[in-house]
Design an enzyme around this catalytic site. Structure first.
Site, mmCIF file in Angstrom:
data_model
loop_
_atom_site.group_PDB
_atom_site.id
_atom_site.type_symbol
_atom_site.label_atom_id
_atom_site.label_comp_id
_atom_site.label_asym_id
_atom_site.label_seq_id
_atom_site.Cartn_x
_atom_site.Cartn_y
_atom_site.Cartn_z
ATOM 1 N N HIS A 115 5.243 1.459 1.963
ATOM 2 C CA HIS A 115 5.599 1.770 0.569
ATOM 3 C C HIS A 115 7.031 1.321 0.290
ATOM 4 C CE1 HIS A 115 2.119 4.209 -0.657
ATOM 5 N NE2 HIS A 115 2.007 4.443 0.640
ATOM 6 N N CYS A 149 0.305 -0.700 -0.088
ATOM 7 C CA CYS A 149 -0.575 0.167 0.700
ATOM 8 C C CYS A 149 -2.046 -0.057 0.331
ATOM 9 C CB CYS A 149 -0.145 1.625 0.568
ATOM 10 S SG CYS A 149 -0.665 2.594 1.986
ATOM 11 N N GLU A 160 8.607 1.050 -2.343
ATOM 12 C CA GLU A 160 9.287 1.801 -3.419
ATOM 13 C C GLU A 160 10.121 2.960 -2.877
ATOM 14 O OE1 GLU A 160 6.108 1.864 -2.670
ATOM 15 O OE2 GLU A 160 5.117 3.748 -3.187
HETATM 16 N N1 GLN Z 1 -6.220 5.158 1.286
HETATM 17 C C1 GLN Z 1 -5.543 4.165 2.055
HETATM 18 C C2 GLN Z 1 -5.298 4.598 3.492
HETATM 19 O O1 GLN Z 1 -5.377 5.745 3.814
HETATM 20 C C3 GLN Z 1 -4.235 3.797 1.380
HETATM 21 C C4 GLN Z 1 -3.257 4.921 1.356
HETATM 22 C C5 GLN Z 1 -2.118 4.678 0.416
HETATM 23 O O2 GLN Z 1 -2.173 3.834 -0.467
HETATM 24 N N2 GLN Z 1 -1.073 5.438 0.559
HETATM 25 O O3 GLN Z 1 -5.025 3.793 4.337
#
Ligand code: GLN
Length: 610
Positions: free
Chosen positions: A559, A429, A561
């Site tokens: 994600h 992410c 995970e």
């Molecule tokens: N801050 C980034 C976004 O909003 C990544 C978010 C995250 O890592 N969950 O896109």
């Protein structure tokens, strides 16, 4: 067959009313609901929180699931937030996103992993959700002039939701067992209405339909050197004062609970000795289901709920085999040892990265590796030399997700170190976004590349908030992209190798920013491969470097995970740990596991297919 009464379902429930108007016995149920079909196991903590109620309840649910019964867990949270999306992960642990996009607490992650089952919004209730529903209905005039009260309206709403959950079994049947975990402990102000609702539910569903389990704690103060049961007794009394007689008492403790302590608890709480269980600390959470089975906890539940004739012993044998193989590997010798750097602040509690921790564990066990995790706080990494000093000796690196400016530049420096030194890398992410920024700055030479989250006026906003893109997917402006989405995987890529040639995979997202499509072509011409995309729109979801450039460099806007399970470890994590092992021990690549998980120039096509 008893005749079905619309809205209440069966003859038993029809002695109660599904209208708050007509009776003090208000027992709402969805159409077609039949009481007695679904059983309820309710786990309530006493003495204190932090006893591992989620692990206990999910292990118990697993025992019944293994026997071929369908199970549906639900966590009842006392707080007024609608979901966990706004909670600080450093205070409350990570935000766990479900397939349908609901942001929940980390316990739901435990249930999904232990049960190997996807959950949804019905599996998570907060006081905020209940009150919002009630207040919205009140404003619509839905209570027809009545005063809206905690009993029957609020408790009625809780019962209704529990019965709705009961209706979500396979093939639109009722599930065999709903597992209810009440957040907090008996006596808390916040969860009082849940406990009252559950008392009512047990009464309405009838004998043999509900099993209350009190999870308590046996103190063993070091100055006394012996186990004391008084706090447990008082805690259980609190529950009994609320009108709930527990059927089973599970005693958390440091050491096995002594018979005389169990006897006292049995005596003071009207629970026979055979239903007072020692749930003392174990070396690993994965052995808890087996420990419960050895103590006979599952059999007691089956008897209390008259479930013996729904058990499928062949299914149980199969399920146990798979799990036992995992626990055997867990306890077995590990042939490999690697150091994994994770750019996150361990000091701020490992719970904030619980799913990453677990995903690494699943893969480490499967691959026979001991993984030492080194947590790296990037907020004081300001130069390449500092990054090198922090990462020296790391065999693999994960840059996980995150929000906020702190430590962002340090993360970019860590990505650079991993890329240049050919150290296996997984960006998640925010980590994926950092990899795009790093590539833009250091390979394309756009020194002013950044994300508009951190520098809205930068010269090359390679990561931006793109409301128009989200609108393509029907996501309302301003909100995050949440929940599972399909990702189209490029044939011949590292991603395709990891997913055994799958052309589409489904993974969970939680982000606001993304790769700005304006820059995609230039990034790709410079060698970055976007190997995962939205099936229809120009939304980049995975990136990688060709294996001839780097042994393992991959990033995901989602994600990974969140979908890793002990018996089904997530492919990107498997690839990362396998690549790290192979760097240390080149013979690993020739082993069966190595051939499956290590991508090399010999098993990669020279050019990924377009
Ligand atoms: N801050 C980034 C976004 O909003 C990544 C978010 C995250 O890592 N969950 O896109």
């Amino acid at each position: 067959m008893p005749p079905e009464v619309p809205g209440s379902g069966d003859t038993f429930l029809s002695q109660f009313s599904n209208s708050e108007e007509s009776s003090e016995h208000f027992s709402p149920a969805p159409t077609g609901y039949v009481s007695g079909k679904t059983k309820f196991v309710v786990v309530i903590g006493t003495v204190m929180s932090g006893l591992g109620k989620g692990i206990f309840a999910s292990s118990l649910a697993k025992l019944l699931q293994d026997k071929g019964l369908s199970v549906a867990p639900v966590k009842l949270e006392g707080y007024l937030n609608i979901d966990s999306g706004t909670l600080n992960p450093y205070r409350h642990g990570e935000v766990f996103v479900l397939d349908d996009g609901l942001e929940t607490d980390m316990d739901l992650g435990t249930y999904e992993r232990v049960l190997n089952q996807n959950l949804g919004r019905r599996n998570f209730m907060t006081a905020g959700q209940i009150y919002t529903d009630i207040l919205e209905r009140e404003r619509r005039g839905g209570y027809l002039g009545r005063d809206v009260q905690m009993i029957p309206h609020v408790t009625g709403a809780v019962k209704m939701r529990l019965r709705e959950l009961a209706m979500t079994g396979p093939n639109a049947k009722q599930v065999d067992v709903v597992f209810v975990e009440v957040g907090g402990t008996a006596g808390d102000y916040e969860n009082g209405f849940y406990i009252e609702a559950l008392r009512e539910l047990a009464f309405e569903e009838g004998d043999g339909s509900t099993c209350f389990v009190a999870l308590t704690y046996i103190l063993e103060p070091s100055i006394l050197g012996e186990q004391k049961s008084k706090a447990a007794q008082l805690g259980i009394k609190r529950l009994m004062e609320a009108g709930i007689q527990p059927h089973i008492i599970a005693c958390r403790a440091k050491n096995p609970v002594l018979p005389k302590v169990a006897q006292k608890i049995s005596m003071f709480s009207n629970v026979p000795m055979k239903r007072v269980f020692s749930m003392h600390d174990r070396e690993s959470i994965y052995v808890i289901p087996d420990a419960m089975r050895c103590e006979g906890l599952d059999r007691e539940i089956l008897s209390l709920l008259h479930l013996h004739d729904r058990v499928d012993t062949a299914a149980e044998d199969r399920a146990r085999k798979g799990w036992d193989a995992f626990t055997a590997q867990l306890a077995g010798t590990r042939d490999h040892r690697i150091t994994l750097g994770i750019t996150g602040k361990y000091a701020a509690l490992r719970d904030a990265y619980a799913s990453i921790d677990k995903a690494v564990e699943h893969c480490a066990v499967t691959l026979g590796a001991e993984v030492d995790i080194r947590w790296i706080d990037t907020s004081d990494i300001e130069t390449g030399a500092r990054a090198a000093a922090s990462l020296e000796g790391a065999d693999a690196i994960i840059v996980p997700g995150g929000f906020g400016m702190r430590g962002v530049e340090g993360k970019v420096l860590c990505v650079e170190w991993a890329r240049v030194n050919r150290v296996p890398f997984l960006g998640i992410c925010l980590g994926f976004q950092m990899a795009v920024i790093e590539y833009s700055r250091n390979v394309l030479g756009w020194k002013d590349a950044h994300s508009t989250e951190f520098d809205p006026k930068c010269g090359h906003p390679v990561i931006s908030e793109l409301p128009d893109q989200k609108r393509l997917e029907g996501i309302m402006g301003g909100t995050m992209r949440l929940g599972a989405q399909d990702v189209a995987v490029q044939a011949g890529s590292l991603a395709s190798f990891l997913w055994k040639g799958a052309t589409t995979v489904r993974e969970r997202f939680r982000h606001r920013y993304e790769v700005d499509p304006t820059f995609i072509q230039q990034l790709e011409s410079a060698g970055l491969v976007f190997s995962g995309r939205h099936p229809k729109h120009p939304i980049m979801q995975m990136l990688e470097l060709p294996v001839k450039e780097h042994p393992f460099f991959i990033g995901a806007q989602f994600h990974p995970e969140l979908t890793s399970r002990p018996l089904v470890p997530q492919p990107m994590f498997m690839g990362l740990i396998a690549a790290a092992i192979a760097q240390r021990d080149p013979t690993f690549a020739q082993s069966e596991l190595g051939r499956r998980w290590v991508r090399s120039t010999s098993n990669a096509p020279s050019q990924p297919a377009a």
